[in-house]
Design an enzyme around this catalytic site. Structure first.
Site, PDB file in Angstrom:
ATOM      1  N   CYS A 267       0.805  -1.227   0.000  1.00 18.30           N
ATOM      2  CA  CYS A 267       0.000   0.000   0.000  1.00 18.30           C
ATOM      3  C   CYS A 267       0.836   1.275   0.000  1.00 18.30           C
ATOM      4  O   CYS A 267       0.524   2.219  -0.733  1.00 18.30           O
ATOM      5  CB  CYS A 267      -0.977  -0.007   1.162  1.00 18.30           C
ATOM      6  SG  CYS A 267      -0.228   0.020   2.816  1.00 18.30           S
ATOM      7  N   HIS A 325      -2.967   1.474   6.757  1.00 15.59           N
ATOM      8  CA  HIS A 325      -3.165   1.453   5.311  1.00 15.59           C
ATOM      9  C   HIS A 325      -2.852   2.850   4.791  1.00 15.59           C
ATOM     10  O   HIS A 325      -3.160   3.851   5.444  1.00 15.59           O
ATOM     11  CB  HIS A 325      -4.586   1.043   4.951  1.00 15.59           C
ATOM     12  CG  HIS A 325      -4.835   0.981   3.473  1.00 15.59           C
ATOM     13  ND1 HIS A 325      -3.981   0.329   2.600  1.00 15.59           N
ATOM     14  CD2 HIS A 325      -5.818   1.516   2.696  1.00 15.59           C
ATOM     15  CE1 HIS A 325      -4.436   0.453   1.378  1.00 15.59           C
ATOM     16  NE2 HIS A 325      -5.543   1.173   1.404  1.00 15.59           N
ATOM     17  N   ASP A 348      -7.062   5.895  -3.806  1.00 14.02           N
ATOM     18  CA  ASP A 348      -6.332   4.727  -3.299  1.00 14.02           C
ATOM     19  C   ASP A 348      -5.977   3.793  -4.449  1.00 14.02           C
ATOM     20  O   ASP A 348      -6.840   3.094  -4.975  1.00 14.02           O
ATOM     21  CB  ASP A 348      -7.186   3.991  -2.269  1.00 14.02           C
ATOM     22  CG  ASP A 348      -6.398   2.929  -1.518  1.00 14.02           C
ATOM     23  OD1 ASP A 348      -5.257   2.635  -1.929  1.00 14.02           O
ATOM     24  OD2 ASP A 348      -6.915   2.406  -0.523  1.00 14.02           O
TER      25      ASP A 348
END
Length: 676
Positions: A267, A325, A348
């Site tokens: 991530c 995250h 994202d």
């Protein structure tokens, strides 16, 4: 009469780059921003320019799109059209200077320029050359305009920064070089748009559209994207995501392989590379870390966690909570939603769920996430769950539920980004979530919430339990913690204490137990008892690296069989490298300077490894040094020379990858480079 000819076109690179804040992108290609005029100067041959009989006509091309416009003597062109005008300070007929102005809504990309000279005797065309047009956060008419200079400096110009990882109580900062000014990177970022199957030239003026394209292209799930994700721990066919220190190597490898995905990303790598691309395009961007981030697969805003009766966390749930995250926020207006949702938008690029049929996420307005506006685009329910889901913890034995509790505060407990001009994290949790009082009112007034919202973690009738670390765990040191148990009943109790420690990855359930203890505890009525525990460093040292620890205690009442659980997930702080700069206050452009990298071995065993030093704008490529085995308590020093090639604040990074230990030792130093 002699013919009017153009001998040379001066694109005024230095002056244009300064006025358009694009210094550093290229010394050979003109890079400018939309919505602002840029200057070019013509050197004529044959005869002088006659404004009464001669006309200059420009043709600007981007793929199949083009615009044609004459050079006039008026600056008052239409803001929605391309225009050009002569320098207002007076015309030099032998070498006229002029300005070309683009609309603030122009498509970004690499344009080619043609110039046609029309005289009484005919017309002649010239190929002027190319220029790159970017978004303009300095222009109030641009959809990415951000009002303060320190914001533009941090979120557009800055080519390095810190990514935050670890846990809410022990944040770890990972230095990252965004590298948008490194050679080839801007061209690769523009190529990313052309490679995308979602790409359409008539739309790539819109940051909403651009950001969705980039979000999809950073991962490779649907297209020829930049990075392939890998969360399984086997990286033998590529690079361990934790080994990346900047975006340039990743983007260059992707381009060099003819757009095959680079292996591997997780991530923070996905987010950091996207931040590079967006900053290169001129869209203000920052990297965000959400601690205790929920992945709610069934959309019920509840994450279930299961423990055994002895405190071992079990991998029974399809839902998950990542310890952290990382995603991106980009700044833009949202005319599709209304002015109330302008500003920071969540994007994202980590492939988790499909949006519009492809693996991307956003742009989701942060204001809409805070206000639970699931009727708006894009992907607001998914991001809302990441920061707001409840955690339902269940103790089970042979399929039977022994006890359960609900925690409404753990998910999204801390959301941070780097503070402008500082290495400190900025707490932006309040941007995403209302205060507790407001949240309580919001839930009671909303028909969509039918969930239990009480916070009962670590307590039951007559008994409460809490678990506390005595200090931040540091590699090479013992882990010390206490369990406090309180008997709120008026009768004594006999309890069984079960304490369990497991290693885990930040995004997965824990693996096997590496330490456990079981005791009998006798507690008097209304007594609070503190139990001290110690995990020897030798029991966890070989297991760690990027791993975290899941520590849980279950207190079992022998008489009633009631069980109470308290748990804590924490990271082990690795020792750091320090970097010292000789004559730090006088680091000059194009002058050689020396850096000293220092590391003290705080581990209980000898270590060796490979030291790598990098620095965008400071060092070409990488510098390496092999570190021979040195004993605990000993200090290693290595010196490196560097010659800065860019002015401003630059990041020097050092990474020591140990051969006989899974820990990775990192250090960085910000260096202010002055012009000579």
């Amino acid at each position: 009469m002699e013919e009017l000819r153009i001998q040379y076109v001066n694109l005024e690179l230095q002056g244009n780059h300064e006025s358009h804040y694009t210094q550093g992108f290229s010394s050979k290609t003109l890079v400018v921003r939309r919505g602002a005029p840029f200057k070019i100067t013509l050197l004529l041959k044959g005869r002088a320019f006659n404004p009464h009989t001669d006309t200059l006509m420009f043709r600007i091309l981007l793929g199949r799109l083009y615009a044609e416009f004459p050079v006039t003597f008026s600056k008052q062109g239409s803001p929605s059209r391309w225009s050009a005008y002569f320098t207002p300070k007076g015309l030099n007929p032998n070498s006229p200077s002029l300005y070309i102005s683009s609309p603030a809504s122009s498509s970004i990309g690499r344009y080619s320029v043609q110039l046609h000279v029309l005289t009484q005797h005919g017309q002649k065309g010239y190929v002027v050359g190319d220029f790159v047009l970017l978004c303009n956060p300095w222009c109030s008419e641009d959809a990415v305009y951000i009002p303060f200079e320190d914001q533009r400096e941090e979120y557009v110009n800055n080519d390095s920064g810190l990514l935050y990882m670890g846990t809410p109580k022990n944040l770890e900062s990972r230095p990252w070089s965004f590298d948008q000014y490194e050679p080839e990177i801007l061209d690769i970022c523009l190529k990313l748009l052309q490679v995308s199957p979602q790409y359409g030239r008539n739309l790539h003026s819109d940051p909403i559209y651009l950001s969705r394209v980039v979000s999809a292209m950073i991962n490779c799930e649907d297209d020829r994207g930049v990075l392939r994700g890998n969360w399984l721990g086997d990286f033998k066919n590529g690079v361990n995501p934790s080994k990346w220190t900047g975006s340039a190597d990743i983007l260059r490898q992707w381009a060099k392989s003819k757009f095959s995905p680079v292996m591997y990303g997780q991530c923070w790598v996905f987010a950091a590379v996207m931040c590079t691309v967006m900053r290169a395009f001129g869209i203000p961007s920052r990297v965000i870390t959400n601690f205790n981030s929920a992945h709610d697969t069934n959309g019920n805003l509840v994450i279930e966690e299961f423990y055994s009766e002895t405190g071992k966390k079990l991998p029974h749930s399809k839902d998950s909570i990542w310890n952290f995250h990382v995603w991106v926020e980009c700044w833009m207006t949202r005319p599709d939603l209304g002015a109330g949702f302008d500003g920071w938008q969540v994007l994202d690029p980590t492939p988790q769920e499909r949006s519009g049929g492809i693996f991307c996420c956003g742009p989701a307005p942060v204001k809409a996430i805070r206000d639970w506006r699931v009727d708006l685009v894009y992907d607001i329910p998914f991001v809302y769950a990441e920061v707001n889901a409840d955690v339902h913890t269940v103790i089970v034995k042979q399929g039977q539920v022994l006890s359960s509790s609900t925690d409404t505060e753990r998910v999204g407990s801390l959301i941070v980004t780097q503070t402008i001009g500082s290495p400190r994290p900025q707490n932006i949790t309040g941007n995403y979530k209302p205060t507790k009082a407001a949240m309580s009112l919001h839930r009671s007034n909303s028909a969509t919430f039918s969930r239990e919202s009480t916070h009962k973690r670590g307590s039951t009738r007559g008994l409460s339990v809490s678990l506390s670390l005595l200090k931040v765990p540091v590699a090479g040191e013992n882990i010390t913690f206490t369990v406090m148990v309180t008997n709120t009943d008026s009768i004594p109790k006999v309890l069984r204490e079960h304490v369990n420690a497991q290693t885990k990855k930040y995004n997965r359930s824990p693996s096997g137990t590496f330490w456990e203890v079981h005791n009998v505890v006798r507690i008097a009525p209304h007594e609070a008892k503190v139990i001290h525990h110690l995990i020897d460093h030798a029991q966890y040292e070989s297991l760690m690296g990027d791993d975290l620890v899941n520590l849980a205690v279950v207190m079992e009442d022998e008489y009633t069989q009631e069980r109470v659980l308290a748990s804590e997930e924490f990271n082990i702080t690795s020792p750091q490298l320090s970097i010292q700069i000789a004559d730090e206050d006088s680091v000059m452009l194009h002058k050689e300077h020396t850096a000293l990298v220092v590391f003290c071995n705080t581990f209980s065993v000898p270590v060796s490894g490979l030291l790598t030093v990098t620095g965008s704008g400071l060092i070409e490529g990488e510098m390496h040094s092999r570190i021979q085995l040195f004993k605990p308590g000993c200090t290693m020093e290595r010196s490196f020379s560097f010659i800065p090639r860019m002015v401003g604040k630059k990041m020097l990074q050092a990474t020591l990858v140990l051969k006989n230990n899974s820990a990775e030792i990192i250090g960085y130093r910000m260096i202010s480079v002055k012009s000579a």
